[in-house]
Write an enzyme that holds these catalytic residues in place. Structure first.
Site, short mmCIF file in Angstrom:
data_model
loop_
_atom_site.label_atom_id
_atom_site.label_comp_id
_atom_site.label_asym_id
_atom_site.label_seq_id
_atom_site.Cartn_x
_atom_site.Cartn_y
_atom_site.Cartn_z
CE LYS A 116 -4.02 -2.16 2.31
NZ LYS A 116 -5.08 -1.96 3.51
CE LYS B 159 -8.49 -10.67 -1.04
NZ LYS B 159 -8.77 -10.39 0.73
CE LYS C 158 -18.34 -1.10 -2.44
NZ LYS C 158 -19.32 -0.46 -1.55
#
Length: 327
Positions: A111, A192, A195
């Site tokens: 990230k 995966k 959203k």
């Protein structure tokens, strides 16, 4: 009954990966375990999210969880920020963790890559997660593949804390769902369902109407050889459809594969199975959405129950490290 703790970030509407990978197991565990389920809104602050969106998504997530089958009479459902011991316990554990341990966290590396500036909260996120777990004397923690490293850190911090201050914290064990633990994106089956990935056709919301589910499954990526075979590495798109059909109908993916000779019938049956799986959930969601006061009352009651347990654990830990008790 073993104590179980699990949490979910408030993204609002849950998707099929959330439901099949975690939430359905949460519902089943209510009958066998002492379950504490947290909507971890403090973790969401590591993202760029508007205050109003955070509030509305937290409430919407609560509605979705209750619609999915969480029962306040059989589990404790609460919002993380409404139990102040989470942040207080996180500080005790931040004084136990090391920079090296947090720097090795794979999710932090992923990230923070290519970012000019990284927030401290993203770096210390796993310690707050450890506090979430350890506050409730959790014995079992259901985790997906991407959370194994974080749970191992929680275990390490509990052991280190106990070695220094005595037997204060319970060292948790992980449990792993077997089928449906990693529901993949319908358009990008190598990743995966999420959203956070810009793939509207690849993600099925638990609130999607039947026609949208049919359209998304019909357009799901497969391959060109036309053979229905369960082979996640060699045929990820087809295998993802087989897993969805299998977990929706209580069968094994390789057994389901033997029933099909073409992708069309497989997609049609998968869409139908998912629609039927979600139909009762969607009915409950409509009923709960019409009564926001009921949902708010459930969360208030859950927070009160959670504070009783978390408060005792925190007082035990705070006393062990030498903090004065409040007057």
């Amino acid at each position: 009954m073993p104590r179980v703790l699990s949490g979910i970030q408030p993204s609002g509407d849950l998707h099929l990966g959330n439901y099949l990978g975690a939430i359905r197991s949460w519902v089943a565990n209510q009958d066998t375990d002492d379950c504490f389920y947290a909507i971890v809104d403090l973790h969401a602050l590591t993202l760029d999210i508007e205050p109003g969106d955070l509030r509305s998504r937290t409430a919407a997530t609560a509605v979705s969880l209750l619609a999915a089958g969480l029962d306040p009479e059989r589990c404790t459902l609460f919002v993380q920020s409404q139990v102040h011991e989470h942040t207080e316990m996180a500080w005790l554990l931040e004084c136990t963790a090391t920079m090296g341990e947090l720097g090795r966290m794979t999710q932090f590396k992923d990230k923070s890559e290519r970012r000019a500036s990284v927030r401290v909260g993203l770096f210390t996120y796993p310690v707050l997660q450890a506090a979430d777990i350890l506050l409730y004397d959790s014995e079992l923690v259901p985790v997906g593949d991407d959370q194994r490293q974080h749970l191992e850190l929680a275990r390490q911090l509990a052991v280190r804390f106990n070695n220094r201050f005595g037997p204060v914290l319970v060292v948790p064990e992980a449990t792993f769902p077997v089928v449906g633990a990693r529901v993949m994106d319908l358009q990008h089956p190598g990743q995966k369902m999420s959203k956070s990935v810009h793939s509207p056709l690849g993600t099925i919301s638990i609130l999607d109407p039947p026609q949208d589910i049919e359209r998304k499954v019909r357009r799901a990526v497969t391959d060109n050889d036309g053979e229905v075979r369960y082979d996640p590495r060699g045929k990820p798109g087809v295998s993802n459809l087989l897993e969805l059909l299998a977990v929706s109908t209580g069968q094994a993916p390789d057994v389901v594969a033997d029933l099909y000779e073409g992708y069309g019938p497989l997609k049609a049956d998968t869409a139908e199975a998912v629609i039927e799986l979600l139909r009762p959930l969607q009915r409950r969601h409509a009923s709960l959405s019409a009564d926001p006061g009921l949902v708010a009352g459930v969360l208030a009651g859950g927070a009160a129950k959670a504070r009783q347990v978390a408060g005792e654990t925190y007082r035990r830990a705070a006393s062990a490290v030498g903090l004065l008790e409040p007057g």
